[in-house]
Design a protein around this motif. Structure first.
Motif, PDB file in Angstrom:
ATOM      1  N   LEU A 452      39.305  38.571  31.476  1.00  0.00           N
ATOM      2  CA  LEU A 452      39.074  38.966  32.880  1.00  0.00           C
ATOM      3  C   LEU A 452      37.932  40.006  32.954  1.00  0.00           C
ATOM      4  N   ALA A 454      35.836  43.066  35.731  1.00  0.00           N
ATOM      5  CA  ALA A 454      36.227  44.134  36.269  1.00  0.00           C
ATOM      6  C   ALA A 454      36.952  43.862  37.403  1.00  0.00           C
ATOM      7  N   ALA A 455      37.697  44.720  37.819  1.00  0.00           N
ATOM      8  CA  ALA A 455      38.678  44.229  39.166  1.00  0.00           C
ATOM      9  C   ALA A 455      37.945  44.751  40.403  1.00  0.00           C
ATOM     10  N   CYS A 472      36.992  33.933  40.638  1.00  0.00           N
ATOM     11  CA  CYS A 472      37.983  35.094  40.374  1.00  0.00           C
ATOM     12  C   CYS A 472      39.311  34.608  40.375  1.00  0.00           C
ATOM     13  N   THR A 475      44.795  39.081  40.885  1.00  0.00           N
ATOM     14  CA  THR A 475      45.484  39.853  39.733  1.00  0.00           C
ATOM     15  C   THR A 475      46.499  41.096  40.302  1.00  0.00           C
ATOM     16  N   GLU A 490      44.001  42.487  45.014  1.00  0.00           N
ATOM     17  CA  GLU A 490      42.964  42.804  43.771  1.00  0.00           C
ATOM     18  C   GLU A 490      42.705  41.593  42.886  1.00  0.00           C
ATOM     19  N   LYS A 492      40.136  39.703  39.777  1.00  0.00           N
ATOM     20  CA  LYS A 492      38.938  39.904  38.426  1.00  0.00           C
ATOM     21  C   LYS A 492      38.305  38.508  38.291  1.00  0.00           C
TER      22      LYS A 492
END
Length: 507
Positions: A452, A454-455, A472, A475, A490, A492
């Motif tokens: 995964l 970067a958030a 994506c 998460t 959020e 990722k």
């Protein structure tokens, strides 16, 4: 039955020898002495019994020599002599009246023939033993010349026994320390034990000593079989020094057998010359294996091993793997018409297939190597298996690469190693072969890892449909409560690694 030689005889014999006359008594005296103890010792000064006790006298009929130190005198009382009892016998020189020898015995009867009554015949022989007796009596004949000749038969028995011993022991054979000479100066010690020389058995009951004159010297054992006063033939053994000796017959007709038993150098050092053991044991030094040597005395161990079809430990270790410590095959391993599996590590069954961890198997002539690895990355399970099948019949090699359920296969022939063909092995799943080019394996589209990225986040509004960006996954979600305008989502990006290059999955 005690007997003695009188002191009077010693004096008389000395005078006879000085005059060069034979010291031979010539008369037997028989007497019956009242109250005589047949077992009591006899005085050497005893005299002839009184005349009333003498029951018979007779001349010596024959005399003979037993050996150099023993002579015998005999008389025969036939059936005309008797009747009387006697318990005393004496030898007398009638000319001088010298009583020479006395014997006390149990009371015995001599009966003469009378009418129908058959009398008995008695033969009495007295033996005198002293140093030089044969020479003093000037007797050179043996009793065999005049007695009933049982001696010839007995001598024949002795000779047959001697020859049988000779066959078994050879000319000389010694056991243990028998007649072993030891020491460094005279007198030298002589060991006890049994030995055979010329077939004659010589026994040294206890250790003795031997006086040796000038050194160096060779010591010899001389044995002979001679008659004794007791009528038994006994062995006479003598150890002496000589330059050289051989078997011989002495002046009295006795056979002597000799052998060297030791040599002594000028410094007193003794070298044992005795033959050890029986003739078979002596010959076994060259012809036979010794039990105590445990086959270490084999003349040619390699030939013996070949004849017995066995290998030594050294040879076996070189030819075969060592089970306890492992081993290495340095030659060609050929396996025909067999099927077995050699495994290194663990294996489990899954989906009707056998998975090996760093293992291999030989199955029906084909070598199959499987390397299996399974590891967990987060909640995602990644497994990789590489299988190499070597088919000895077609001399072809096939490789199969499996990852997460996808299978890629390729077969090549060693002669075409630098120019692989594009033929797939029909045994393998080749649905994805168009995505795998062995010439450019580093450019294949095989996914070797996932992660995964970067958030990121976005604000969401109440009663609004929201999707995460393409490629994506959601998460996390932040819920503000009474203020729905403040909720945050959020996400990722999903990334994959293709041949070392990370890519983000697009929608």
């Amino acid at each position: 039955m005690p007997s003695i030689i009188t002191r009077k005889f010693e004096q008389w014999a000395a005078l006879r020898q000085a005059a060069n006359l034979p010291a031979r008594p010539d008369t037997f005296i028989f007497a019956n002495v009242p109250g005589q103890n047949a077992d009591a010792a006899i005085s050497r000064d005893e005299t002839v019994p009184p005349a009333q006790y003498i029951v018979h006298t007779a001349p010596v009929l024959q005399y003979g020599m037993l050996n150099t130190d023993a002579v015998v005198f005999s008389v025969i009382l036939d059936t005309t002599v008797g009747d009387f009892e006697y318990n005393w016998i004496g030898l007398l020189d009638s000319a001088s009246g010298t009583l020479c020898m006395i014997v006390h015995t149990m009371t015995q009867k001599k009966i003469a023939t009378s009418g129908d009554g058959q009398g008995n015949t008695l033969t009495r022989t007295l033996a005198m033993q002293y140093s030089g007796a044969a020479a003093a009596a000037q007797i050179t004949v043996t009793p065999a010349t005049w007695q009933i000749d049982f001696s010839a038969r007995l001598f024949g028995v002795d000779e047959r026994l001697r020859q049988a011993n000779y066959d078994r022991y050879g000319h000389a054979a010694f056991f243990d320390n028998a007649f072993l000479l030891s020491g460094h100066a005279s007198p030298f010690a002589l060991g006890a034990g049994v030995g055979y020389v010329g077939g004659v058995r010589a026994a040294q009951a206890a250790g003795g000593t031997v006086v040796v004159g000038a050194l160096p010297a060779v010591m010899w054992l001389d044995v002979s079989l001679q008659g004794q006063v007791t009528s038994r033939w006994e062995v006479v053994a003598k150890v002496s020094a000589a330059v050289n000796l051989a078997d011989y017959v002495d002046a009295l007709g006795f056979s002597h057998y000799v052998t060297a038993i030791a040599s002594i150098d000028a410094n007193g050092n003794v070298t044992d010359l005795r033959p050890k053991g029986s003739l078979a044991e002596q010959n076994s030094e060259l012809a036979y294996l010794k039990k105590a040597a445990n086959l270490s005395d084999l003349e040619n161990k390699a030939t013996a091993q070949n004849n017995l079809d066995v290998y030594s430990k050294t040879t076996a270790d070189a030819r075969y793997l060592i089970k306890a410590a492992g081993g290495e095959i340095t030659g060609v391993l050929s396996i025909n018409n067999t099927s077995f599996v050699i495994k290194n590590g663990s294996y489990v069954s899954s989906d009707n297939a056998t998975r090996y961890t760093n293992g291999f198997s030989i199955e029906n002539g084909s070598l199959v190597t499987r390397f299996y690895q399974e590891e967990s990355i987060g909640n995602y399970i990644q497994s990789v298996m590489l299988v190499a099948d070597i088919n000895s019949s077609s001399n072809a090699y096939a490789f199969r690469f499996r990852q997460n359920g996808y299978s890629f296969a390729r077969r090549f022939i060693p002669d075409e190693y630098n120019n692989w063909d594009d033929h797939f092995d029909a045994r393998y799943d080749d649905r994805y072969d168009n995505r795998f080019n062995p010439r450019y394996a580093y450019k294949t589209e095989a996914v070797i890892d996932t992660r995964l990225g970067a958030a990121g986040n976005m604000v969401i509004t109440h009663d609004t449909w929201v999707r995460a960006p393409s490629g994506c996954m959601v998460t996390g979600y932040y819920f503000e409560g009474d203020n729905p305008a403040s909720d945050i989502l959020e996400y990722k990006p999903i990334q994959i690694n293709i041949n070392g290059n990370w890519r983000t999955i697009s929608g």
